[in-house]
Design a protein around this motif. Structure first.
Motif, PDB file in Angstrom:
ATOM      1  N   GLU A   1       0.384   2.696  -6.071  1.00  0.00           N
ATOM      2  CA  GLU A   1       0.833   2.391  -4.710  1.00  0.00           C
ATOM      3  C   GLU A   1       2.342   2.576  -4.649  1.00  0.00           C
ATOM      4  O   GLU A   1       3.074   2.014  -5.452  1.00  0.00           O
ATOM      5  N   LYS A   2       2.790   3.361  -3.707  1.00  0.00           N
ATOM      6  CA  LYS A   2       4.217   3.639  -3.540  1.00  0.00           C
ATOM      7  C   LYS A   2       4.917   2.449  -2.889  1.00  0.00           C
ATOM      8  O   LYS A   2       4.275   1.618  -2.247  1.00  0.00           O
ATOM      9  N   PRO A   3       6.241   2.377  -3.009  1.00  0.00           N
ATOM     10  CA  PRO A   3       6.979   1.292  -2.345  1.00  0.00           C
ATOM     11  C   PRO A   3       6.782   1.324  -0.826  1.00  0.00           C
ATOM     12  O   PRO A   3       6.547   2.393  -0.247  1.00  0.00           O
ATOM     13  N   LEU A   4       6.876   0.168  -0.203  1.00  0.00           N
ATOM     14  CA  LEU A   4       6.734   0.046   1.242  1.00  0.00           C
ATOM     15  C   LEU A   4       7.736   0.949   1.937  1.00  0.00           C
ATOM     16  O   LEU A   4       8.929   0.867   1.667  1.00  0.00           O
ATOM     17  N   ILE A   5       7.260   1.826   2.797  1.00  0.00           N
ATOM     18  CA  ILE A   5       8.013   2.874   3.505  1.00  0.00           C
ATOM     19  C   ILE A   5       8.970   3.635   2.585  1.00  0.00           C
ATOM     20  O   ILE A   5       9.998   4.127   2.998  1.00  0.00           O
ATOM     21  N   GLY A   6       8.578   3.729   1.310  1.00  0.00           N
ATOM     22  CA  GLY A   6       9.347   4.482   0.347  1.00  0.00           C
ATOM     23  C   GLY A   6      10.637   3.820  -0.109  1.00  0.00           C
ATOM     24  O   GLY A   6      11.398   4.410  -0.861  1.00  0.00           O
ATOM     25  N   LEU A   7      10.884   2.582   0.326  1.00  0.00           N
ATOM     26  CA  LEU A   7      12.147   1.922   0.013  1.00  0.00           C
ATOM     27  C   LEU A   7      12.020   0.567  -0.672  1.00  0.00           C
ATOM     28  O   LEU A   7      12.821   0.231  -1.528  1.00  0.00           O
TER      29      LEU A   7
END
Length: 190
Positions: A161-167
């Motif tokens: 799972e990537k970071p929330l909104i990429g940030l």
């Protein structure tokens, strides 16, 4: 005295109405709009229902291990151990976890073990591990399930799972979802 009592009673009544009635009802109403109607992230596997947002205990060599839990994975009593890095008992617990991990995962240096696989989270119920914590277990799992290590690594990549909104936050992997996918992969390869 009347000038203070009447406003205090009005303020108390207003707080009771807002905080004991309006606020809980509004939160309940918002929860009803969510996919599971406020009941959490439920997953059914092998006729059992699990909460994907609460850590589960996995200790078998054929599964990815979860973070340790200071509350024995009991959601009714979430919390940390409140023991600091100078506490002798805590240091012994962590060292025992490191020793167990190294015994079950031969060839791994102590410096390669990520902290999240040997230390509990603040709630004791964190359902996620880091990508590094998953990858370091791939060899053990591949061997115990008679699979190729690249298959395990592909599964890790698919469930990252990537970071929330990429940030916000690090990349993470939900251990329960990853282990269910691992069971499915093993069933399909038979």
């Amino acid at each position: 005295m009347k000038t203070h009592i009447i406003p205090a009673i009005k303020l108390t009544a207003l707080c009771i109405i807002l905080l004991a009635i309006v606020y809980p009802i509004s939160i309940w109403a918002i929860a009803q709009l969510s996919p599971n109607h406020g009941k959490g992230d439920l997953i059914t596997h092998n006729n059992k229902t699990y909460y994907a947002n609460i850590a589960q205990s996995f200790t078998s060599d054929k599964y990815f291990w979860s973070r340790p839990s200071s509350v024995d994975y009991n959601a009714a009593g979430s919390g940390g151990s409140n023991k600091g890095p100078s506490n002798e008992e805590y240091l012994k617990q962590v060292q025992a976890r490191i020793d167990t991990f190294m015994m079950k995962n031969p060839g791994i240096a102590k410096s390669e073990i990520p902290a999240d696989i040997v230390t509990a989270s603040g709630s004791g119920l964190d359902p996620n591990i880091s990508v590094q914590a998953a990858k370091i277990q791939a060899k053990r799992i591949a061997k115990s399930r008679n699979l190729y290590e690249r298959e395990i690594n592909n599964l890790i990549t698919e469930h990252t799972e990537k970071p929330l909104i990429g940030l916000f936050g690090p990349e993470k992997i939900n251990v329960l979802k990853l282990n269910i996918a691992l069971d499915q992969l093993s069933e399909n390869s038979k």
